[in-house]
Design a protein around this motif. Sequence first.
Motif, PDB file in Angstrom:
ATOM      1  N   VAL A  39       0.838  -1.202   0.000  1.00  0.00           N
ATOM      2  CA  VAL A  39       0.000   0.000   0.000  1.00  0.00           C
ATOM      3  C   VAL A  39       0.872   1.250   0.000  1.00  0.00           C
ATOM      4  CG1 VAL A  39      -1.740   1.293   1.295  1.00  0.00           C
ATOM      5  CG2 VAL A  39      -1.929  -1.188   1.111  1.00  0.00           C
ATOM      6  N   ALA A  40       1.942   1.235   0.799  1.00  0.00           N
ATOM      7  CA  ALA A  40       2.819   2.403   0.888  1.00  0.00           C
ATOM      8  C   ALA A  40       3.468   2.748  -0.444  1.00  0.00           C
ATOM      9  CB  ALA A  40       3.896   2.169   1.941  1.00  0.00           C
ATOM     10  N   ALA A  41       3.707   1.736  -1.273  1.00  0.00           N
ATOM     11  CA  ALA A  41       4.330   1.996  -2.570  1.00  0.00           C
ATOM     12  C   ALA A  41       3.482   2.915  -3.437  1.00  0.00           C
ATOM     13  CB  ALA A  41       4.599   0.674  -3.297  1.00  0.00           C
ATOM     14  N   ARG A  42       2.187   3.029  -3.152  1.00  0.00           N
ATOM     15  CA  ARG A  42       1.282   3.873  -3.928  1.00  0.00           C
ATOM     16  C   ARG A  42       1.058   5.243  -3.292  1.00  0.00           C
ATOM     17  NH1 ARG A  42      -4.024   2.064  -4.265  1.00  0.00           N
ATOM     18  NH2 ARG A  42      -4.275   3.645  -5.880  1.00  0.00           N
ATOM     19  N   VAL A  43       1.765   5.541  -2.199  1.00  0.00           N
ATOM     20  CA  VAL A  43       1.617   6.857  -1.580  1.00  0.00           C
ATOM     21  C   VAL A  43       1.927   7.937  -2.616  1.00  0.00           C
ATOM     22  CG1 VAL A  43       2.656   8.453   0.075  1.00  0.00           C
ATOM     23  CG2 VAL A  43       1.985   6.160   0.810  1.00  0.00           C
ATOM     24  N   GLY A  44       1.066   8.928  -2.663  1.00  0.00           N
ATOM     25  CA  GLY A  44       1.194   9.979  -3.679  1.00  0.00           C
ATOM     26  C   GLY A  44       0.432   9.666  -4.942  1.00  0.00           C
ATOM     27  N   GLN A  45      -0.042   8.424  -5.064  1.00  0.00           N
ATOM     28  CA  GLN A  45      -0.827   7.987  -6.227  1.00  0.00           C
ATOM     29  C   GLN A  45      -2.180   7.483  -5.714  1.00  0.00           C
ATOM     30  OE1 GLN A  45       1.439   5.302  -8.800  1.00  0.00           O
ATOM     31  NE2 GLN A  45       3.342   6.082  -7.932  1.00  0.00           N
ATOM     32  N   ALA A  46      -2.974   8.400  -5.180  1.00  0.00           N
ATOM     33  CA  ALA A  46      -4.289   8.096  -4.615  1.00  0.00           C
ATOM     34  C   ALA A  46      -4.196   7.329  -3.301  1.00  0.00           C
ATOM     35  CB  ALA A  46      -5.167   7.343  -5.613  1.00  0.00           C
ATOM     36  N   VAL A  47      -3.032   7.352  -2.650  1.00  0.00           N
ATOM     37  CA  VAL A  47      -2.859   6.802  -1.303  1.00  0.00           C
ATOM     38  C   VAL A  47      -2.172   7.860  -0.455  1.00  0.00           C
ATOM     39  CG1 VAL A  47      -1.689   5.065   0.108  1.00  0.00           C
ATOM     40  CG2 VAL A  47      -2.789   4.383  -2.033  1.00  0.00           C
ATOM     41  N   THR A  48      -2.690   8.072   0.751  1.00  0.00           N
ATOM     42  CA  THR A  48      -2.146   9.073   1.666  1.00  0.00           C
ATOM     43  C   THR A  48      -1.887   8.434   3.023  1.00  0.00           C
ATOM     44  OG1 THR A  48      -3.456  10.794   0.585  1.00  0.00           O
ATOM     45  CG2 THR A  48      -2.553  11.316   2.760  1.00  0.00           C
ATOM     46  N   ARG A  49      -0.695   8.636   3.557  1.00  0.00           N
ATOM     47  CA  ARG A  49      -0.440   8.208   4.930  1.00  0.00           C
ATOM     48  C   ARG A  49      -1.243   9.096   5.881  1.00  0.00           C
ATOM     49  NH1 ARG A  49       3.846   4.952   6.321  1.00  0.00           N
ATOM     50  NH2 ARG A  49       5.301   4.444   4.630  1.00  0.00           N
ATOM     51  N   ILE A  50      -1.923   8.472   6.836  1.00  0.00           N
ATOM     52  CA  ILE A  50      -2.697   9.224   7.820  1.00  0.00           C
ATOM     53  C   ILE A  50      -2.348   8.746   9.223  1.00  0.00           C
ATOM     54  CG2 ILE A  50      -4.614   9.713   6.237  1.00  0.00           C
ATOM     55  CD1 ILE A  50      -6.158   7.416   7.567  1.00  0.00           C
ATOM     56  N   ASP A  51      -2.810   9.480  10.209  1.00  0.00           N
ATOM     57  CA  ASP A  51      -2.559   9.152  11.605  1.00  0.00           C
ATOM     58  C   ASP A  51      -3.284   7.848  11.961  1.00  0.00           C
ATOM     59  OD1 ASP A  51      -2.185   9.132  14.377  1.00  0.00           O
ATOM     60  OD2 ASP A  51      -2.435  11.295  14.540  1.00  0.00           O
ATOM     61  N   ALA A  52      -2.536   6.899  12.553  1.00  0.00           N
ATOM     62  CA  ALA A  52      -3.134   5.611  12.917  1.00  0.00           C
ATOM     63  C   ALA A  52      -3.713   5.605  14.326  1.00  0.00           C
ATOM     64  CB  ALA A  52      -2.082   4.502  12.806  1.00  0.00           C
ATOM     65  N   ASP A  53      -3.551   6.680  15.072  1.00  0.00           N
ATOM     66  CA  ASP A  53      -4.061   6.728  16.443  1.00  0.00           C
ATOM     67  C   ASP A  53      -5.586   6.614  16.420  1.00  0.00           C
ATOM     68  OD1 ASP A  53      -4.867   7.328  19.014  1.00  0.00           O
ATOM     69  OD2 ASP A  53      -3.674   9.154  19.200  1.00  0.00           O
ATOM     70  N   PRO A  54      -6.145   5.561  17.018  1.00  0.00           N
ATOM     71  CA  PRO A  54      -7.609   5.420  16.956  1.00  0.00           C
ATOM     72  C   PRO A  54      -8.353   6.565  17.623  1.00  0.00           C
ATOM     73  CG  PRO A  54      -6.635   3.777  18.421  1.00  0.00           C
ATOM     74  CD  PRO A  54      -5.510   4.416  17.691  1.00  0.00           C
ATOM     75  N   ASP A  55      -7.721   7.253  18.582  1.00  0.00           N
ATOM     76  CA  ASP A  55      -8.387   8.390  19.216  1.00  0.00           C
ATOM     77  C   ASP A  55      -8.604   9.536  18.242  1.00  0.00           C
ATOM     78  OD1 ASP A  55      -8.471   7.015  21.573  1.00  0.00           O
ATOM     79  OD2 ASP A  55      -6.980   8.227  22.617  1.00  0.00           O
ATOM     80  N   ARG A  56      -7.792   9.637  17.212  1.00  0.00           N
ATOM     81  CA  ARG A  56      -7.999  10.651  16.178  1.00  0.00           C
ATOM     82  C   ARG A  56      -8.791  10.084  15.000  1.00  0.00           C
ATOM     83  NH1 ARG A  56      -3.619  13.968  13.620  1.00  0.00           N
ATOM     84  NH2 ARG A  56      -5.467  15.278  13.232  1.00  0.00           N
ATOM     85  N   LEU A  57      -8.465   8.868  14.612  1.00  0.00           N
ATOM     86  CA  LEU A  57      -9.038   8.305  13.395  1.00  0.00           C
ATOM     87  C   LEU A  57     -10.514   7.956  13.545  1.00  0.00           C
ATOM     88  CD1 LEU A  57      -8.824   7.133  10.544  1.00  0.00           C
ATOM     89  CD2 LEU A  57      -7.850   5.050  11.545  1.00  0.00           C
ATOM     90  N   LEU A  58     -10.864   7.215  14.576  1.00  0.00           N
ATOM     91  CA  LEU A  58     -12.219   6.661  14.643  1.00  0.00           C
ATOM     92  C   LEU A  58     -13.302   7.700  14.916  1.00  0.00           C
ATOM     93  CD1 LEU A  58     -11.555   3.164  16.208  1.00  0.00           C
ATOM     94  CD2 LEU A  58     -11.712   3.857  13.812  1.00  0.00           C
ATOM     95  N   PRO A  59     -13.079   8.720  15.758  1.00  0.00           N
ATOM     96  CA  PRO A  59     -14.117   9.763  15.849  1.00  0.00           C
ATOM     97  C   PRO A  59     -14.352  10.465  14.515  1.00  0.00           C
ATOM     98  CG  PRO A  59     -12.658   9.872  17.750  1.00  0.00           C
ATOM     99  CD  PRO A  59     -12.028   8.898  16.782  1.00  0.00           C
TER     100      PRO A  59
END
Length: 351
Positions: A39-59
Amino acid sequence: MAFEAELFPDDILSRAEAHPKLRARDLAHEIGISEAAFVAARVGQAVTRIDADPDRLLPAVEALGDVMALTRVEACVHEKVGRYANYHPGAHAAMVLNEEIDLRIFPSHWAHAFAVETVGEDGGVRRSLQVFDRAGDAVHKIHLRDGSDLSGWESLVPALAREDQRRVQPVEPRAPVEGPKIRADKADILRDEWAKLTDTHQFLRLCSKLKMNRLGAYHTAGQPFARRLDPASANKVLQDVREAGIEVMIFVGNRGCIQIHSGPIGTLRPMGPWQNVMDPGFNLHLRLDKIAELWAVEKPTQRGPAVSLEAFDDAGGLIFQIFGLGKEGRDSRPQWGRIIEAQSGLQEAAE
């Protein structure tokens, strides 16, 4: 941490082009890398790294409306449709708890996350949020559906985007699955304390105190606490639950997330080694041939005995647990107990 085998991101994508119909997880296996690295190989090509912290992500996910939650182990995939409402944070364990989406989350294993867009065979764009552990294995995925809120997606991705947008993914060695830790010398103590349990959550603390694990305790205690069944009974139980029309709780989980379905089973569709529950709002995909051990387990509680069906793979990894679901006015637990009691047992397993 170590990098994946000596493959540059463009090399990974070039190899993937040779297998256009394989899913990302299967492509990664074919190439010999982790799914996170693929998945990381496609970063910048419709893939974006985001914060994995569930306290930020899930809300933030709640704003997407109805989505599909997916949690899997090697032999079983659990999919539920709903909204990520009622998130409860926790440093060791967090949860999402509502009628549709019921998750137990272990944040220390939420290491890497990506917002992913792919083009489907129909030409439409498919959007998902994918979370991986430090070994690069998926712990949880969230797939948008036709009715999901795209404006929520367009707000979420830039809000959670990381400064680090590298296309390579460092990983750590995968922790091995722990086989059964059997303590025959502690059998009498185990059985005595097992009989005194008042809540199912006390069981793993008991195992830890006696230096066993779940499967080791089943082997050690034997009947009447744990009865080893013919693995073929897993499919029979699913069929019996469907025919009886009772409600059950089906747990599937990995180190980072446990996902739970509470309700009936309506439609079963076998396909090769897979048995598939295909119901509105809930799908389960189970590799029956991967079940090496199947156990009927009974634990005492203040609300009566909790009877479960539990499947393990050949390494001792837990594939699923199923419990009867009791609700006021439609308590299905006694009928669930009769279904389990009727299954064929194997030779006494106590050591």
